[in-house]
Design an enzyme around this catalytic site. Structure first.
Site, mmCIF file in Angstrom:
data_model
loop_
_atom_site.group_PDB
_atom_site.id
_atom_site.type_symbol
_atom_site.label_atom_id
_atom_site.label_comp_id
_atom_site.label_asym_id
_atom_site.label_seq_id
_atom_site.Cartn_x
_atom_site.Cartn_y
_atom_site.Cartn_z
ATOM 1 C CB SER B 332 38.492 66.089 73.750
ATOM 2 O OG SER B 332 38.825 64.759 73.432
ATOM 3 C CG ASP B 356 40.410 60.642 61.249
ATOM 4 O OD1 ASP B 356 40.888 59.488 61.348
ATOM 5 O OD2 ASP B 356 39.583 61.115 62.052
ATOM 6 C CG ASP B 371 39.349 59.845 65.588
ATOM 7 O OD1 ASP B 371 40.042 60.848 65.321
ATOM 8 O OD2 ASP B 371 38.183 59.927 66.056
ATOM 9 C CG HIS B 377 36.548 62.651 62.361
ATOM 10 N ND1 HIS B 377 35.365 63.030 62.951
ATOM 11 C CD2 HIS B 377 37.258 62.047 63.361
ATOM 12 C CE1 HIS B 377 35.356 62.694 64.222
ATOM 13 N NE2 HIS B 377 36.498 62.081 64.496
ATOM 14 C CB CYS B 390 39.312 65.058 64.374
ATOM 15 S SG CYS B 390 40.496 64.044 63.508
#
Lengths: 368, 617
Positions: B332, B356, B371, B377, B390
Site C-alpha cells: 500500500s 466500497d 478489501d 469503507h 482503501c
C-alpha cells in the site's frame, strides 16, 4: 635380403632405440646440472626432478612395448574421451591460477589437455592414413574439425601455449602427409590475414601488452618488461664461455624470475655462454634428426606421420621457449623440453619418444 | 587386402617418397630456425656482450614497492567509520621455505596455530605466486612478535611484517553500506590487470570487496611509492638508495549520519528488515540498515571458511544488503503514487467517488477482490482512499488505467531499474508491464494481474532504497536525485556538487502533488504522529510475503515465519519542507501500520528532535 636384420639385437628386442635414448639422457643430464644451479643448490629439488625423470623413462619404456597398430586402433576412442574430459573441465573443472585446466578425479588432479596433446597426433595420423596420400581436399575438412575442437576448447581454458602445441602437432601431420603446397600457402596467408582480427578483437589486453613488451621491453622495466629484460641481460652477459656454473649473478641473486622453470634457458646462457647454448641446440638437433630418420624408415604412413609429428612438436617446444626467453617471441607458458623443472611436460614428451621407439622397433622386416 | 596388394605396394612407395621429401624439407626448416635462434644468441652474447655485462653489473639495485595507506571514511559529521590500524603479521616467502608443512609444524611450538589455520595456509599456497609473501597468521600479539623474533633464525623465509589493516570501529553497524576490504584474490588481480591498474597494487594486500569500499576503491587506494635498495652479492639489502613516498588514498566523507544509523539499528533490533533514510534536498543517504548484519572486520583478516559458511547458510541471510538487493512487494505504500497517476491522467478527479462494500469485482466477472476491511469503507474519494488505504478504490483505479499506463507513470519514480546508488550491490526490482511478462514468462497479461498491481502486490517488487527514493521524489514534488553516499572527498564540505540531480519530474497539473501529500499528512497525524511536535507525512503498507530470496544467489532455505506479512512504511518530515524521507521494511512481522509505523515515528523523532548535531540549517 640380409640376415642380420632378422636377428634384432638386445636393444631392439627391448624395443629401445639406443641413439635416441642416448640423446634424451644427455639432455636430461644437462638439465639436472642447470637445475641444481638455478634452484639455488637445492638437493631436494634435484631429487624430485630425478624421480620424475626415472618415472618418465619407465613410462617411455612401457609405451615402447606397445605396437603402433594398437595405438592406431585406439586413437579415436581415446581422442573422444579426451574431448569429453575437456568439456568436463569446461563445466566442472577447478580454477587454478585463473585458468580452468584441472579435473579433480578424487585421488588426483588431472589435466585433460595433456592427454589431448598426446593422443591428438595419433588421431590425426590415424585419420589421414585411412585415405591414399596425398589427401584429397574433401578429407581435409574432416581433419579441420578434428583439429579445431580440441584447439578451441584448450584455448578457452585459457591455455594458449598448449593449444598452439596441439594445433601444431595436427598441422604437422597434414603437412607431412603431402597436403598440396597451394593449401599450405593458403593456410599461411590465411593465418597472416587473421592476425589483425586476432589483435583487435580476440586478444586480451594483457596479451597485447605481452606482444608490445616484446618490441619495447624498456617501456615498463619493472612491470611487464621485467622478465624479458632480466632474461636478456642474463643471456647477454654470459658472453662466449659464460660466467661459470653457479656463478651467474642474474640467476643466483634472483633477478631472473622463474629461473628453474620456463626461463631456465637464460641460466644456461648466463652460466655456460654461447658455447653452452650451442651445445644444447646441437643436442636438440640430434634428437630431432634421429626422430625424422625414424619417421622416414617407418613402414606405414600412419607410423611415418605420427613419428614426424611427434618430432616436430618437440621442436616447437624448443623454438617457442628459447625464442621467448631470448626476446624473439612473446611470453607464452611453454617449458624448455627435458630441461625445465617440472613433471607434466616431461611425462608427455617421454611418452611421445616411447611411441617413436615403438615405431622403430616394431618394424617387420619384409623380404624384398 | 591380398587382391590389390600390388597397387598398395606402389602407393606405399609413392607415399614413402612423398613423406621423405616433406621430411627433408621440414628438417631444413628446423635447421634454419635453430640457426636463427643461434644468430640471435650471437647478437646478444657476442656483439652486445659489453653492454649486457655492464647492465648485469649495475643490476644490484632492487626496487621494492611501498603500499600507500588507504583513505579513511567518515560520516557526515566527521565521525571515523573506517580507519587503518597497525598490526603485525607472520609472513613467508614460499620461494625461500624448503619444506612448508614441516616449517609450519615447527612454528606451532612458538606461535599458536590451529590445524585449520595450517590447512588454510596450505590451501592458499596453491595458485600463489612464489615470489609474493603469503600470510601465515594475522594479528600477532606483542608477546608473539617477541617470541618469534628470538627464534627467527630457525625459520628462513619467514618474517614478522608490520603494516596497516582496515578496521571498522562500529563493527556491524555500517556493514552493508561501507562493505569491507579483503585480500586481493586471483579474480581481483585479473580485473586489475584488465584495467591496467595492477601495477598500482604491487605492495597492496587488500582491496575493497563490497559496498563503498569497493565502489570508491580508486579514490581510497592511493599510489604506491618505491624504495630503491642496493643488494649485496647474496641478495641482502646493504643500503637504501632512493625512495619516493607513496601517495596516500583520499579520505571520503559520507552523507551517513551515525546517530540516525544507530537509532535504525536499535529499532530493527536484529529482526529481518531494512531502513533507508534519504535527505530529499540532495539525495544523500542519511541511514541505510540491512538487518541482520555481521562484523565486516572478520573479512579484513580473512574469514575462516567455517565462519563464512555460517553466514552464508544462515536462514536470515545476513550477507544480502536488503536495502538495495531485497525485492519486496511495495504494497500500500504505492497507493499515493497510483493516486497521483490517476489524477494526472484524468482517470479520476479529486471528487471521484467509489462505493466500497468490502469487495470489488471486475465488471462481468464473478470473482471478488476483498478489501482489508471486511465490511468496507463506504463512499471513498481519492483523499480518504489514501488516508484509509482503501483497496477497492485502487483496484478500480488500476483496472481503469491498465498496467502499461501504470508502468509508464512509475518508471520516472525509479521503479524497475537500479537507482544508481554508489555501491555495486543493487537489484532492479520489477515494474511489471505486458512486455515484461511476455519476455519473462512468455505469457499474456491478465486483467487479474493488473488488479493486484493496483495495491502494490503481484508481480511488482522494489527494493527499500527504490521505495525511499520514490518517496523522496514525491516529497520533493518532482525534484529528483540519484541517491548516494558520497558527500565529499578529502575535506568535509557541502560545497562540492557531485552532480547527482536528475531532470525533475513535471506534472501537467502541479496541484496534484498537494492532493496526494495532503492525504499522507493526514494519514500520519491521525495515527502515529498524532502528538508529534513537527509535521510529517506517512503511508504504511502490509505485503503478503514475497521472499527476499527470489532473485538472489544465496539459496539457504527459509522455513520459519513464512506465512506472516511484511510491514512497510514510507514517511517524511517536515511536511512543508521535507528534510528526511524514510522507508522501512520489516519482514514477516504482520500488520504494517502497527509494526512499521512506530519505527518510522521513532526515526523521525530522532532526526527532527535532536538537540545537538542537527545537520539541518
Amino acid at each position: 635380403m640380409s640376415t642380420h636384420n632378422h636377428r634384432p639385437n638386445i636393444w631392439q628386442r627391448c624395443h629401445i632405440d639406443l641413439p635416441l635414448l642416448l640423446g634424451l639422457l644427455s639432455l636430461m643430464a644437462y638439465g639436472l646440472i642447470v637445475i641444481y644451479s638455478a634452484g639455488g643448490e637445492d638437493v631436494a629439488l634435484l631429487d624430485r626432478q630425478m624421480v620424475r625423470m626415472v618415472l618418465s623413462l619407465i613410462i617411455m619404456f612401457g609405451i615402447a612395448q606397445i605396437n603402433p597398430e594398437v595405438l592406431r586402433r585406439w586413437a579415436f576412442p581415446i581422442y573422444m574421451t579426451g574431448i569429453i574430459l575437456l568439456l568436463g573441465v569446461h563445466f566442472f573443472g577447478e580454477i587454478n591460477k585463473g585458468a580452468q585446466r584441472w579435473l579433480n578425479v578424487g585421488f588426483m588432479k588431472f589435466q585433460p589437455s595433456e592427454l589431448i596433446k598426446l593422443v591428438f597426433p595419433i588421431t590425426m595420423a590415424w585419420y589421414i592414413s585411412k585415405f591414399p596420400l596425398p589427401p584429397k581436399k574433401r578429407y581435409l575438412a574432416g581433419a579441420g574439425i578434428l583439429l579445431l575442437i580440441p584447439t578451441l576448447l584448450i584455448a578457452k581454458q585459457p591455455d594458449l601455449g598448449t593449444s598452439i602445441l596441439v594445433a601444431a602437432s595436427g598441422i604437422f601431420v597434414l603437412f607431412l602427409s603431402g597436403m598440396s603446397w597451394m593449401i599450405v600457402i593458403g593456410v599461411v596467408v590465411g593465418i597472416l590475414a587473421m592476425l589483425p582480427i586476432l589483435w583487435f578483437f580476440l586478444m586480451h589486453d594483457y596479451q597485447r601488452t605481452r606482444v608490445l613488451t616484446l618490441f619495447n621491453p624498456e617501456q615498463d622495466p619493472l612491470g611487464a618488461g621485467y622478465h624479458i629484460i632480466q632474461s636478456k641481460i642474463a643471456i647477454g652477459s654470459g658472453g662466449l664461455w659464460g660466467k661459470g656454473w653457479l656463478q651467474g649473478t642474474q640467476s643466483q641473486l634472483e633477478f631472473l624470475p622463474e629461473r628453474h622453470t620456463d626461463f631456465i634457458f637464460a641460466v644456461i646462457g648466463e652460466e655456460f655462454g654461447l658455447i653452452g647454448s650451442a651445445i644444447l641446440l646441437t643436442l636438440y638437433l640430434y634428437v630431432i634428426g634421429r626422430g625424422l630418420v625414424i619417421a622416414s624408415q617407418a613402414q606405414t604412413s600412419f607410423s611415418r606421420l605420427l613419428a614426424g609429428s611427434i618430432t616436430l612438436t618437440f621442436f616447437v617446444y624448443i623454438f617457442v621457449n628459447i625464442g621467448m626467453v631470448s626476446g624473439l617471441l612473446p611470453v607464452v607458458g611453454v617449458p624448455l623440453p627435458l630441461i625445465s623443472y617440472g613433471g607434466t611436460s616431461m611425462l608427455t614428451l617421454m611418452t611421445g619418444f616411447g611411441i617413436l621407439m615403438s615405431i622403430h622397433t616394431h618394424r617387420r622386416f619384409i623380404d624384398r | 587386402m591380398a587382391p590389390n596388394k600390388r597397387v598398395t605396394m606402389n602407393d606405399h612407395a609413392a607415399e614413402a617418397s612423398l613423406f621423405k621429401r616433406r621430411a627433408i624439407f621440414t628438417f631444413f626448416c628446423v635447421v634454419s630456425l635453430l640457426s636463427l635462434l643461434l644468430i640471435n644468441l650471437y647478437q646478444l652474447q657476442i656483439i652486445s656482450f659489453q653492454d649486457y655485462t655492464t647492465r648485469s653489473n649495475d643490476n644490484r639495485i632492487r626496487v621494492v614497492p611501498i603500499a600507500p595507506s588507504r583513505g579513511l571514511i567518515y560520516d557526515r559529521n566527521g565521525v571515523l567509520l573506517a580507519e587503518n590500524q597497525p598490526f603485525y603479521s607472520l609472513e613467508m616467502l614460499p620461494e625461500k621455505v624448503k619444506n612448508i608443512p614441516e616449517m609450519l609444524n615447527e612454528l606451532k611450538s612458538i606461535i599458536p596455530l590451529s590445524a585449520e589455520q595450517i590447512e588454510d595456509v596450505i590451501q592458499s599456497l596453491k595458485g600463489h605466486r612464489r615470489f609474493k609473501p603469503l600470510t601465515i597468521k594475522n594479528r600477532l600479539t606483542e608477546d608473539q612478535v617477541a617470541q618469534f623474533s628470538v627464534n627467527q633464525y630457525r625459520f628462513p623465509g619467514v618474517s614478522v611484517e608490520a603494516g596497516l589493516k582496515r578496521y571498522y570501529p562500529y563493527t556491524s553497524l555500517f556493514t552493508h553500506a561501507l562493505g569491507y576490504v579483503g585480500r586481493i584474490n586471483r579474480r581481483d588481480q585479473i580485473k586489475l590487470e584488465r584495467e591496467n591498474e595492477w601495477k598500482q597494487y604491487a605492495a597492496t594486500n587488500d582491496i575493497g570487496k563490497q559496498g563503498i569500499e569497493r565502489f570508491y576503491e580508486s579514490t581510497l587506494h592511493g599510489k604506491p611509492g618505491h624504495l630503491e635498495e642496493e643488494v649485496n652479492n647474496r641478495g641482502r639489502t646493504i643500503r637504501i638508495l632512493k625512495s619516493d613516498a607513496p601517495e596516500p588514498g583520499k579520505d571520503i566523507y559520507l552523507t551517513l549520519d551515525l546517530k540516525l544509523q544507530q537509532k535504525a539499528v536499535q529499532l530493527l533490533d536484529g529482526r529481518r528488515g531494512s531502513i533507508v533514510a534519504i535527505d530529499p534536498r540532495d539525495g544523500g543517504i542519511l541511514a541505510m540498515v540491512s538487518s541482520p548484519s555481521y562484523d565486516p572486520n572478520m573479512f579484513v583478516h580473512g574469514i575462516s571458511s567455517k565462519a563464512y559458511n555460517k553466514l552464508l547458510n544462515s536462514t536470515s541471510r545476513p550477507l544480502i544488503n536488503r536495502a538495495t538487493q531485497g525485492q519486496y512487494a511495495p504494497a500500500s505504500t504505492i497507493k499515493p503514487f497510483l493516486a497521483l497517476m490517476g489524477l494526472e491522467n484524468k482517470t479520476i478527479t479529486p471528487q471521484t467517488r467509489v462505493w466500497d462494500p468490502g469487495y470489488w469485482q471486475i465488471p462481468g466477472v464473478e470473482r471478488k477482490y476483498r478489501d482489508w476491511k471486511r465490511w468496507g469503507h463506504g463512499w471513498v474519494n481519492v483523499h480518504s482512499a489514501i488516508v484509509e488505504s482503501c483497496d477497492i478504490y485502487f483496484y478500480n483505479l488500476a483496472y481503469k488505467s491498465g498496467v502499461n499506463n501504470i508502468a509508464r507513470f512509475m518508471a520516472p519514480f525509479g521503479f524497475g531499474e537500479t537507482t544508481g546508488v554508489d555501491i555495486n550491490e543493487e537489484s532492479t526490482g520489477i515494474l511489471p508491464s505486458k512486455d515484461w511478462k511476455r519476455a519473462r514468462y512468455n505469457q499474456p497479461w491478465y486483467i487479474g494481474d493488473t488488479i493486484s498491481v493496483g495495491i502494490g502486490q503481484g508481480y511488482w517488487t522494489a527494493t527499500p532504497l527504490q521505495i525511499a527514493n520514490a518517496a523522496a521524489i514525491l516529497a520533493n514534488k518532482g525534484k529528483r536525485f540519484v541517491p548516494h553516499f558520497l558527500k565529499s572527498v578529502n575535506t568535509n564540505t557541502t560545497d562540492e556538487d557531485p552532480n547527482n540531480e536528475l531532470t525533475p519530474l513535471k506534472l501537467k497539473d502541479p496541484s496534484n502533488w498537494k492532493i496526494v501529500s495532503e492525504a499522507m499528512r493526514e494519514a500520519a497525524h491521525k495515527s502515529r504522529f498524532k502528538n508529534a511536535p513537527y509535521t510529517a507525512a506517512m503511508k504504511t503498507g502490509t505485503a503478503q510475503v514475497f521472499s527476499v530470496a527470489e532473485d538472489t544467489r544465496y539459496n539457504a532455505k527459509t522455513i520459519d515465519e513464512h506465512l506472516r506479512d511484511n510491514a512497510l512504511v514510507i514517511a517524511y518530515a517536515p511536511y512543508e519542507n521535507p528534510q528526511i524521507v524514510l522507508s522501512v521494511v520489516l519482514e514477516n512481522v504482520g500488520w504494517g501500520s502497527k509494526n512499521a509505523g512506530p519505527v518510522a515515528r521513532a526515526m523521525l523523532d530522532e532526526y527532527m528532535l535532536r538537540d545537538n548535531g542537527k545537520t539541518v540549517k
